[in-house]
Design an enzyme around this catalytic site. Structure first.
Site, PDB file in Angstrom:
ATOM      1  N   HIS A   1      25.590 -14.288 -18.844  1.00  0.00           N
ATOM      2  CA  HIS A   1      26.235 -14.071 -20.149  1.00  0.00           C
ATOM      3  C   HIS A   1      25.205 -13.693 -21.202  1.00  0.00           C
ATOM      4  O   HIS A   1      24.009 -13.737 -20.964  1.00  0.00           O
ATOM      5  CB  HIS A   1      26.935 -15.356 -20.613  1.00  0.00           C
ATOM      6  CG  HIS A   1      28.228 -15.623 -19.924  1.00  0.00           C
ATOM      7  ND1 HIS A   1      29.438 -15.502 -20.554  1.00  0.00           N
ATOM      8  CD2 HIS A   1      28.505 -15.998 -18.660  1.00  0.00           C
ATOM      9  CE1 HIS A   1      30.408 -15.807 -19.709  1.00  0.00           C
ATOM     10  NE2 HIS A   1      29.875 -16.114 -18.550  1.00  0.00           N
TER      11      HIS A   1
ATOM     12  N   GLU B   1      28.836  -8.528 -23.967  1.00  0.00           N
ATOM     13  CA  GLU B   1      27.535  -9.103 -23.629  1.00  0.00           C
ATOM     14  C   GLU B   1      26.757  -8.165 -22.701  1.00  0.00           C
ATOM     15  O   GLU B   1      26.490  -8.473 -21.547  1.00  0.00           O
ATOM     16  CB  GLU B   1      27.731 -10.495 -23.015  1.00  0.00           C
ATOM     17  CG  GLU B   1      28.327 -11.459 -24.031  1.00  0.00           C
ATOM     18  CD  GLU B   1      28.888 -12.750 -23.445  1.00  0.00           C
ATOM     19  OE1 GLU B   1      29.455 -13.545 -24.220  1.00  0.00           O
ATOM     20  OE2 GLU B   1      28.771 -12.956 -22.231  1.00  0.00           O
TER      21      GLU B   1
ATOM     22  N   GLU C   1      22.560 -17.734 -20.107  1.00  0.00           N
ATOM     23  CA  GLU C   1      22.768 -17.139 -21.421  1.00  0.00           C
ATOM     24  C   GLU C   1      21.506 -16.420 -21.859  1.00  0.00           C
ATOM     25  O   GLU C   1      20.440 -17.018 -21.916  1.00  0.00           O
ATOM     26  CB  GLU C   1      23.105 -18.237 -22.449  1.00  0.00           C
ATOM     27  CG  GLU C   1      24.367 -19.027 -22.141  1.00  0.00           C
ATOM     28  CD  GLU C   1      25.637 -18.305 -22.576  1.00  0.00           C
ATOM     29  OE1 GLU C   1      25.548 -17.184 -23.110  1.00  0.00           O
ATOM     30  OE2 GLU C   1      26.723 -18.885 -22.362  1.00  0.00           O
TER      31      GLU C   1
ATOM     32  N   HIS D   1      32.327 -11.088 -20.115  1.00  0.00           N
ATOM     33  CA  HIS D   1      32.546 -10.783 -21.535  1.00  0.00           C
ATOM     34  C   HIS D   1      31.948  -9.411 -21.827  1.00  0.00           C
ATOM     35  O   HIS D   1      30.729  -9.247 -21.801  1.00  0.00           O
ATOM     36  CB  HIS D   1      31.897 -11.850 -22.415  1.00  0.00           C
ATOM     37  CG  HIS D   1      32.572 -13.182 -22.289  1.00  0.00           C
ATOM     38  ND1 HIS D   1      31.900 -14.373 -22.308  1.00  0.00           N
ATOM     39  CD2 HIS D   1      33.886 -13.483 -22.133  1.00  0.00           C
ATOM     40  CE1 HIS D   1      32.771 -15.363 -22.179  1.00  0.00           C
ATOM     41  NE2 HIS D   1      33.986 -14.852 -22.065  1.00  0.00           N
TER      42      HIS D   1
HETATM   43 ZN    ZN Z   1      29.874 -14.869 -22.488  1.00  0.00          ZN
END
Ligand code: ZN
Length: 1159
Positions: free
Chosen positions: A907, A813, A992, A810
């Site tokens: 992420h 990010e 994350e 992504h």
């Molecule tokens: Zn992500």
């Protein structure tokens, strides 16, 4: 005891329902009143659970039938009903079941002239209306007409009754059909006039509750379209806006101002975004005969539901949806070795595992070169000082991070002390960055592998550095002291590249670890972007050095959002100072007026840049619009742009008006980041957390069906922040988060390769594949060189288990890239732990899975307009090449029996704090979904929990409590779930990292910087080593080495964690925002009135009856016989829950009016 109590209560309740003896009933009511006026709300809930509501309703229907009605029984009954009913979630239904709605209404009608009786009925009416269906029934039966009769016309007589009636009316208006009825009967205008009357006459603010109650009525009515239209036609905006202007600085009046602001924002006429189309300014023709119109996958949530249907609000709806999303099909949860392509295809990936066929002939000549290589190692940075906490940094864990009083810009006086390690570090660096060396390296880098093949030479020349202002005297002085005349700005206002870059490079101190401007430029020249970027953003080129302190999370100033919203509304009502000039426009460059006097200049056409349009709203306020992801019409979150021509010490307000998420960490202490070129040139090259008065709220822009390409009625949110720039006429960059471009990654790899010790570190950089945009996606292999060519050593080398890491699927990010940077630097470092770790694993790393997205400033998608982390089930080799080949390589590893031990995809998380892992567990998923789990049938290795548990101990930013191991249906096509299921990797994770900061541990209360993110990346490596030692058989030698290294490590981290461990296991989801984000939803905010408020009203009324300080003209002598008085009696002790009253504990004078109001 409890049993006896229960039986006693049940006897009381059943007697209440069946007895006809008035004395008995009065006694029971008296006992119940006493019982409930003491103790906590739990008592009431207990009574409810024993059928208290039903019993009281039954008693009411019986008592109401008596002719004439006996108020000595009815009044205590009604009071008990009001108190019990407001806490009984099913009360509305029970009222309907007991057919009591009509009874209560007709009681109210009969008592219109008797205010004490009437007020009791109104309380119960209000409680009944808390159920929308019951409220609708009451509305149909004329309840609103009755209430309107009580509250109009304006009069200060019987204020208690008026208050109770208004509050009951507000409750009724939560029903949308009631709201329609009210509008059709003209009540909206009536309510507005009444509000004006109360506002005008309540000079000493004694009737705040009445004024707020009227606003609550308006707030509910304007939840329907018809209500908003009528409100606008009735001059509602002007009336409310004007009325609160003189209240703004009176804190007592907050309930009024807040509610009025919510109504104003909600009724502000909807407008489309000021862009021709919401589709991205750029498009990319997809290869082959792929879908001509790329998919706009359904926008996840966020549709404005102006559905007029009545819906019981179900508080558990959200949780239920979450659970509903869980995968409960055991067969789908089981690992299965499927293949999404012909098996022959896997052969191509053999070439991506060169380590497995390497024979290490080069080790022969080792002794010859040994000496020189050894020398080279010495000059290498082992690992930056922050990776492994030293004893000194741990002794005072707070001194380094808790720096509360740091100014946003400018040197920190304490900085000197911190620079020491950095400088000692840099010295070594400087020798490395010897000029002759560097020139050679740059050439090499530029010609490296396949990255730059077929480059258009003209393009290389065209690349310029964009941040140099045309009237930059400061810049000229600094860089061209000898030949000021020779600088001639190019027609576009930008300086010719080669000179600028060369001159800047001469000034660059080259002291930023792992960054080289030369390498950066060399790499940036090879990048293929859709807009064909010709400029490089200064921060990416010059580099970023993290500040020596972390910034605490921003404390939200009181009413910041309210003030901004009112300022937005003022554009409509007092448009005098509105400029409305477009100053930057990607779509129509000719329409914008850059360089207009007194206005900022914007720019974002550089790697990762994202700004579509800038509109100067007022002198120091700008509305900004982000560009959608390429081939898409949404995903706006990431922003990165340049701004110049600023004045000093002026607070500039920026509003990014096309945000999409329902909430944001910007509401919970997160700041954006800013980079000042002047600061950088003065020796402080750094991105810093910046911006104040930050808030995030729903705005009045929406997307029409046509413009949205079929997405109906989508709403937007505003991120608003204020920035004071550190210098006049500076060039500054603002970004959502610390930028990390594709060129930054590529040049970082160049440096790592060059700096590693080739004797110890096995390093191969290959190209996984070319992206759609024609950029190479690098694949790295890192492990330790075998100790020798001896068979044992080579076998140990080939047998090492694999670890597969990826990041940045992504593009928005960027935090994931900083974590990956930390991982990579640690892995190639000369730290003894890294050395050991390399001997334990072979690392396969794809540091940037979505280069095109990163380059072109997208937030979520690739050039195909797809979220690449939703393509893992069946990736297309044409449309999703990086996913297709990453999965292919994993398939290959599985096919040779070498599936990775650990898989982790890095992420960033925009809604939560801390760093945490998502993993996969069958059992936890089934348990959470409430499925029966036959543990005999489903066996599961709980090894997936080991790594996060270790990280919780060793990584200060990591929080185990935030981890989840549930498998959701909506995530079935993510890397984590597919690698777990199809490749059979037990430890398959998504890591994350927050954009904001930490709520637990060493960094509690601080925003994360790049230093902490990089540290997380290195600690992840440490975690892998400990995992290896815990779960795999190791040689004695490795164990002994590790024991030595880790004992120290563990002790240190343990101590550090302990010294600030106040981790409570509560969930870390954010509490409701202090100010309402979405004005269209009917949230139960505190100012709607709560239990204690109604309790308070009831009590006050009683004490007022007791004291007979009447203003309501009630003849108490008649109604209150001695027995009735007994029923009215309340203990002089305050009810325990009144201590929790938010308002009576502070001397706001809100209630005083009811005591002292003139008759
Ligand atoms: Zn992500």
């Amino acid at each position: 005891m409890a049993e006896r109590e229960a039986s006693g209560l049940q006897v009381l309740l059943s007697t209440l329902q069946s007895s006809c003896d008035k004395e008995v009933i009065l006694n029971i009511l008296s006992v119940l009143t006493d019982l409930l006026s003491l103790g906590t709300g739990r008592r009431i809930h207990y009574v409810i659970s024993k059928g208290g509501s039903e019993a009281l309703l039954q008693a009411l229907t019986t008592a109401a039938r008596a002719e004439p009605p006996d108020h000595s029984t009815l009044l205590p009954l009604l009071r008990l009903l009001a108190r019990v009913g407001q806490r009984d979630r099913k009360f509305g239904l029970k009222v309907q079941k007991a057919e009591a709605t009509d009874i209560i209404l007709s009681l109210a009608r009969r008592n219109l002239g008797h205010h004490l009786h009437l007020i009791h009925c109104l309380w119960v009416l209000r409680v009944c209306a808390s159920n929308v269906t019951t409220g609708t029934t009451l509305g149909i039966n004329g309840a609103m007409e009755l209430l309107f009769k009580v509250i109009t016309p304006y009069s200060k007589r019987h204020v208690r009754t008026v208050r109770a009636a208004i509050e009951a009316l507000a409750a009724l208006l939560k029903s949308k059909s009631n709201s329609r009825r009210a509008v059709n009967r003209g009540y909206l205008g009536g309510l507005l006039r009444l509000y004006q009357d109360w506002h005008r006459n309540d000079v000493s603010n004694n009737y705040i509750y009445i004024r707020r109650g009227l606003l609550l009525c308006l707030k509910h009515i304007t939840n329907i379209q018809l209500g908003r239209e009528t409100f606008l036609c009735s001059q509602g905006m002007e009336i409310l806006f004007t009325s609160i202007q003189d209240c703004l600085f009176c804190k007592n009046l907050d309930p009024i101002i807040n509610t009025a602001t919510q109504i104003l924002r909600k009724c502000f006429p909807k407008e489309p975004l000021p862009v021709a189309t919401v589709r991205s300014s750029y498009s990319f023709p997809l290869p082959g005969n792929a879908k001509a119109e790329p998919p706009c996958e359904g926008y996840e949530g966020g549709y404005e539901s102006d559905g007029e249907e009545e819906a019981e609000n179900n508080e558990n709806l959200e949780n239920k949806e979450e659970d509903y999303d869980l995968e409960t099909d055991v067969n789908k949860l089981r690992s299965r070795a499927v293949l999404d392509r012909p098996e022959e295809e896997l052969g191509q990936y053999e070439a991506m595992c060169p380590e497995l066929s390497h024979n290490f002939q080069e080790l022969e000549s080792e002794s010859e070169e040994e000496k020189s290589l050894e020398d080279r190692t010495e000059s290498l940075p082992s690992t930056p000082s922050h990776f492994i906490p030293s004893a000194t940094s741990v002794k005072h864990p707070n001194c380094r991070w808790r720096n509360q009083s740091v100014t946003e810009m400018g040197p920190d006086p304490r900085e000197k002390g911190f620079e020491v390690p950095q400088q000692s570090w840099t010295k070594k660096e400087k020798c490395k960055w010897d000029l002759t060396d560097e020139k050679r390296d740059t050439v090499e880098a530029a010609q490296d592998e396949d990255s730059c093949k077929g480059e258009d030479p003209a393009r290389n020349h065209a690349l310029t550095l964009c941040p140099l202002p045309k009237e930059a005297a400061w810049y000229q002085k600094m860089f061209y002291p000898e030949c000021e005349a020779s600088i001639s700005p190019s027609p576009g206002g930008r300086l010719e590249s080669s000179d600028t870059v060369t001159n800047l490079l001469e000034k660059h101190q080259g002291n930023i670890p792992f960054h080289s401007p030369r390498f950066y430029i060399a790499r940036a020249k090879c990048v293929k972007s859709i807009p064909d970027y010709k400029d490089v953003a200064f921060p990416d080129f010059w580099g970023h050095q993290p500040p020596p302190y972390s910034k605490p999370m921003l404390e939200r100033k009181y009413g910041v959002q309210r003030n901004k919203v009112l300022d937005d509304v003022r554009r409509l009502i007092q448009p005098g100072d509105v400029i409305g000039r477009t100053v930057f426009d990607l779509d129509e460059p000719s329409h914008s007026s850059p360089g207009a006097p007194g206005c900022l200049t914007f720019f974002s056409k550089f790697e990762s840049g994202n700004l579509r349009k800038a509109i100067q709203v007022r002198e120091f306020e700008y509305d900004l619009i982000m560009n959608a992801d390429i081939n898409s019409n949404h995903h706006h979150q990431w922003f990165y742009f340049e701004v110049r021509d600023m004045k000093l010490a002026v607070p500039y307000r920026f509003n990014i008006i096309n945000c999409e998420k329902l909430n944001s960490q910007f509401n919970y202490g997160m700041q954006l980041v800013m980079y000042s070129v002047k600061e950088a040139l003065q020796g402080r090259p750094r991105w810093l957390r910046a911006g104040h008065d930050i808030c995030y709220y729903k705005n009045h822009y929406s997307c029409s069906t046509a413009a949205g390409g079929g997405m109906r009625g989508k709403c937007y949110y505003t991120l608003s922040f204020t920035v004071k720039f550190p210098h006049k006429d500076d060039v500054c960059y603002l970004a959502y988060h610390y930028p990390y471009t594709y060129s930054a990654m590529m040049s970082h790899l160049d440096i790592l390769e060059q700096k590693r010790n080739p004797k110890k570190v096995y390093w191969r950089q290959q190209t996984l594949c070319q992206t759609l945009g024609g950029n190479p996606c690098p694949l790295l292999t890192i492990t330790a060189m075998p100790d020798s060519k001896k068979r044992d050593d080579l076998e140990q080398f080939y047998d090492r288990p694999y670890v597969f890491l990826m990041a940045r699927v992504h593009p928005g990010e960027s935090n994931a890239s900083w974590v990956m940077k930390g991982t990579l630097e640690f892995l190639v470092s000369s730290d003894p732990i890294a050395d050991l770790l390399r001997k334990c694993f072979i690392f396969k790393i794809v540091p940037m899975l979505n280069p095109d997205g990163v380059i072109n400033g997208s937030h979520r998608c690739s050039l195909s307009g797809d979220d690449l982390n939703r393509q893992w089930l069946t990736p297309s080799s044409q449309l999703h090449p990086t996913i297709y080949h990453a999965k292919g390589l994993l398939y290959y590893l599985r096919s040779i029996g070498r599936a990775p031990l650990v898989f982790c995809d890095y992420h960033g998380h925009s809604q939560r704090k801390n760093v945490f892992l998502y993993g996969c567990s069958i059992k936890e998923t089934l348990w959470q979904a409430g499925c029966m789990v036959d543990t005999a049938v489903i066996t599961e290795d709980v090894g997936y929990r080991t790594l996060p548990k270790i990280l919780d101990k060793v990584a200060p930013a990591f929080v185990m409590n935030s981890c989840s191991f549930l498998v959701e249906k909506s995530r079935e096509s993510t890397a984590r779930v597919v690698v777990w299921k199809e490749i059979g990797v037990l430890r398959s994770y998504t890591m994350e990292s927050t954009y904001c900061g930490c709520s637990h541990g060493l960094y509690k209360g601080l925003q994360l910087g790049t230093q902490e993110l990089e540290e997380m990346g290195s600690k992840f490596c440490l975690g892998l080593l400990i995992l290896h030692l815990k779960s795999l058989p190791c040689s004695k030698k490795v164990m002994a080495q590790a024991a030595l290294l880790l004992d120290l490590e563990e002790e240190i981290t343990d101590r550090a964690q302990r010294s600030c461990s106040n981790s409570n296991p509560e969930t870390d989801d954010e509490p409701p925002c202090v100010e309402e984000i979405d004005y269209n939803t009917d949230s139960c905010s505190d100012d709607e009135g709560n239990f204690s408020e109604l309790d308070q009203e009831i009590q006050e009324c009683l004490s007022w009856v007791e004291g007979e300080t009447e203003d309501e003209g009630v003849t108490t002598g008649q109604t209150c016989s001695s027995k009735a008085r007994r029923g009215l009696y309340i203990s002089s002790q305050p009810a325990s829950n009144s201590t929790a009253l938010p308002l009576c504990s502070t001397p706001l004078g809100v209630y005083s009016g009811f005591e002292s109001s003139p008759a």
